[in-house]
Design a protein around this motif. Structure first.
Motif, mmCIF file in Angstrom:
data_model
loop_
_atom_site.group_PDB
_atom_site.id
_atom_site.type_symbol
_atom_site.label_atom_id
_atom_site.label_comp_id
_atom_site.label_asym_id
_atom_site.label_seq_id
_atom_site.Cartn_x
_atom_site.Cartn_y
_atom_site.Cartn_z
ATOM 1 N N VAL A 460 16.449 7.829 38.322
ATOM 2 C CA VAL A 460 16.009 8.819 39.612
ATOM 3 C C VAL A 460 16.943 8.777 40.683
ATOM 4 O O VAL A 460 17.285 9.848 40.723
ATOM 5 C CB VAL A 460 14.391 9.095 39.741
ATOM 6 N N HIS A 463 20.272 9.409 39.632
ATOM 7 C CA HIS A 463 20.873 11.122 39.404
ATOM 8 C C HIS A 463 20.343 11.947 40.791
ATOM 9 O O HIS A 463 21.386 12.927 40.505
ATOM 10 C CB HIS A 463 19.383 11.640 38.653
ATOM 11 N N LYS A 464 19.688 11.709 41.652
ATOM 12 C CA LYS A 464 19.157 11.621 42.917
ATOM 13 C C LYS A 464 21.321 11.169 43.855
ATOM 14 O O LYS A 464 22.125 12.547 44.057
ATOM 15 C CB LYS A 464 19.217 10.926 43.280
#
Length: 467
Positions: A460, A463-464
């Motif tokens: 996560v 990807h951020k």
């Protein structure tokens, strides 16, 4: 800084994958490592400190509790009336066992003799060895049945011999003398003129042959070549089969010596063992799981067929001549004396046996035998072996001492040999076989869970940062 964040996230993803992989590998490897350690430590080998010491010296407290069936109406029994008994005891003895003459052989077996001693424990007993009880006189009633088919004149002579030595059908003596022996002019006479008729040459007692004695020369497998054979009896006193019974199956020496069993037991496993005192092999069956000191166990009990007669259970035909189910005729290995073994109070026996004697109250809790086993190692955690000694007595013409006694299998005593794992050995056992495997099991799942969480969070974050 922004460039480093994806790299850090990737690093965490890799770390998470490694934790998952390592945890997954542990799921397969840890059980194999534990099983391998159990195999190495279960083999009978002086290098295995814990299990070898347990096998050699049995370092846990072991006791024999003896209960007498005190006869309340001996005069009435001689007139043909039903016997009345009351249970007296327990009289408790600390049992010490030690294996000696231990010899290892090249074929993966080890021979030894196990010596046993009994020491009275007044604080654990319900009375003293000086307590006086009345029981059937085995010398008189046993010899009478043995002579039943001999010529009448010989029976008359034996009756005269009983009278000469003032021996009657019943015996009233202190517990200590009945257990370990008393001086008897009749015993001396029989040994002089009828050698071999009775199994003792000194004092006569119910357990006179037990104290300071050994159970014979056992040769058992060490498990070095095949762990499935560990503790299994290869021979006893040089015999691979017994000479007592009528069929090859009944004469088989099966299982272990009755102290430890092979590891990796399942609920389908049975507990076979050879008992020199019962003159035969026996087999217990799984009843239920349990737990002791946090250690998992399987409870094994005697099946109802253990002492069933040949009519009710065909495989037991070899142990006949039989009487009612629930009685094992051991006369063939007891100098033909009419002695029978059963469960205490005729538990699991033909109910008709309870009709012949007043004062018996069988129950599984008090009179059933059991062994609690740690299934992974085959080590007993709690043992309670309960057996009863009975004498078949009847009127024998020509021997007036037998009066008008009705045919009856008369209970004399019952005893319980019990022991349980205790003290420092419990802590060692629980640490090595419960705590450590549990910690490793939790650790593998923690690694997998932590690894998956790390992968998800790092993915996560990655990807951020990329966006």
């Amino acid at each position: 800084m922004a460039i480093k964040r994806p790299k850090v996230a990737i690093g965490f993803i890799v770390a998470g994958v490694l934790m998952v992989v390592f945890g997954t590998i542990m799921c397969f490897v840890v059980p194999l490592v534990i099983d391998d350690q159990i195999v190495k430590n279960t083999v009978i080998d002086p290098k295995n400190d814990l299990t070898y010491t347990m096998w050699k010296d049995i370092p846990v407290p072991f006791f024999m509790s003896v209960y007498f069936f005190n006869v309340l109406n001996p005069a009435e029994i001689l007139k043909g009336e039903k016997p009345m008994v009351e249970q007296r005891g327990p009289y408790v003895y600390r049992k010490q066992c030690q294996k000696e003459n231990i010899t290892f052989h090249p074929n993966g077996t080890v021979s030894y003799r196990e010596y046993r001693q009994y020491h009275f424990e007044p604080s654990m007993s319900a009375g003293n060895e000086s307590d006086v009880v009345t029981i059937p006189n085995m010398l008189v009633l046993g010899a009478s049945v043995m002579m039943e088919n001999l010529p009448y004149v010989l029976r008359l002579m034996m009756s005269a011999t009983f009278k000469t030595f003032k021996e009657g059908a019943f015996l009233t003596k202190p517990v200590g003398e009945l257990m370990w022996g008393y001086d008897s002019g009749l015993v001396d006479f029989l040994n002089q003129y009828l050698p071999g008729m009775i199994p003792t040459s000194g004092k006569f007692g119910l357990f006179s042959e037990f104290n300071n004695s050994n159970t014979g020369l056992f040769t058992v497998f060490t498990g070095k070549d095949d762990i499935r054979k560990v503790h299994r009896v290869d021979s006893w006193n040089g015999l691979t089969e017994l000479p007592y019974w009528r069929t090859a199956q009944s004469n088989m020496i099966n299982g272990t010596a009755g102290q430890m069993w092979p590891p990796f037991m399942t609920k389908e496993s049975t507990l076979p063992f050879y008992s020199p005192d019962a003159c035969r092999s026996m087999e217990l069956v799984y009843q239920r799981p349990g737990e002791m000191y946090g250690i998992p166990l399987y409870r094994y009990v005697a099946p109802k067929t253990l002492f069933a007669n040949g009519t009710d259970y065909a495989p037991n035909e070899g142990f006949c001549p039989c009487r009612q189910s629930g009685l094992l005729n051991v006369s063939t290995c007891r100098h033909n004396s009419p002695v029978f073994i059963s469960h205490p109070h005729f538990f699991n026996a033909d109910p008709v046996l309870l009709d012949y004697v007043q004062g018996l109250n069988p129950s599984e809790e008090k009179h059933g035998l059991f062994i609690d086993i740690h299934p992974q190692t085959g080590v007993p955690l709690n043992v309670s072996i309960r057996l009863q000694l009975n004498l078949y007595m009847k009127k024998v013409s020509g021997i007036t001492e037998t009066g008008k006694i009705s045919d009856v299998v008369m209970p004399m005593i019952w005893f319980e040999e019990n022991g349980y794992i205790d003290g420092p050995i419990v802590n060692t056992f629980r640490t090595n076989l419960v705590v450590l495997p549990t910690v490793l099991e939790y650790l593998q799942y923690i690694l997998i869970g932590l690894g998956l969480a790390t992968i998800i969070v790092a993915t996560v974050v990655y990807h951020k940062v990329k966006r």
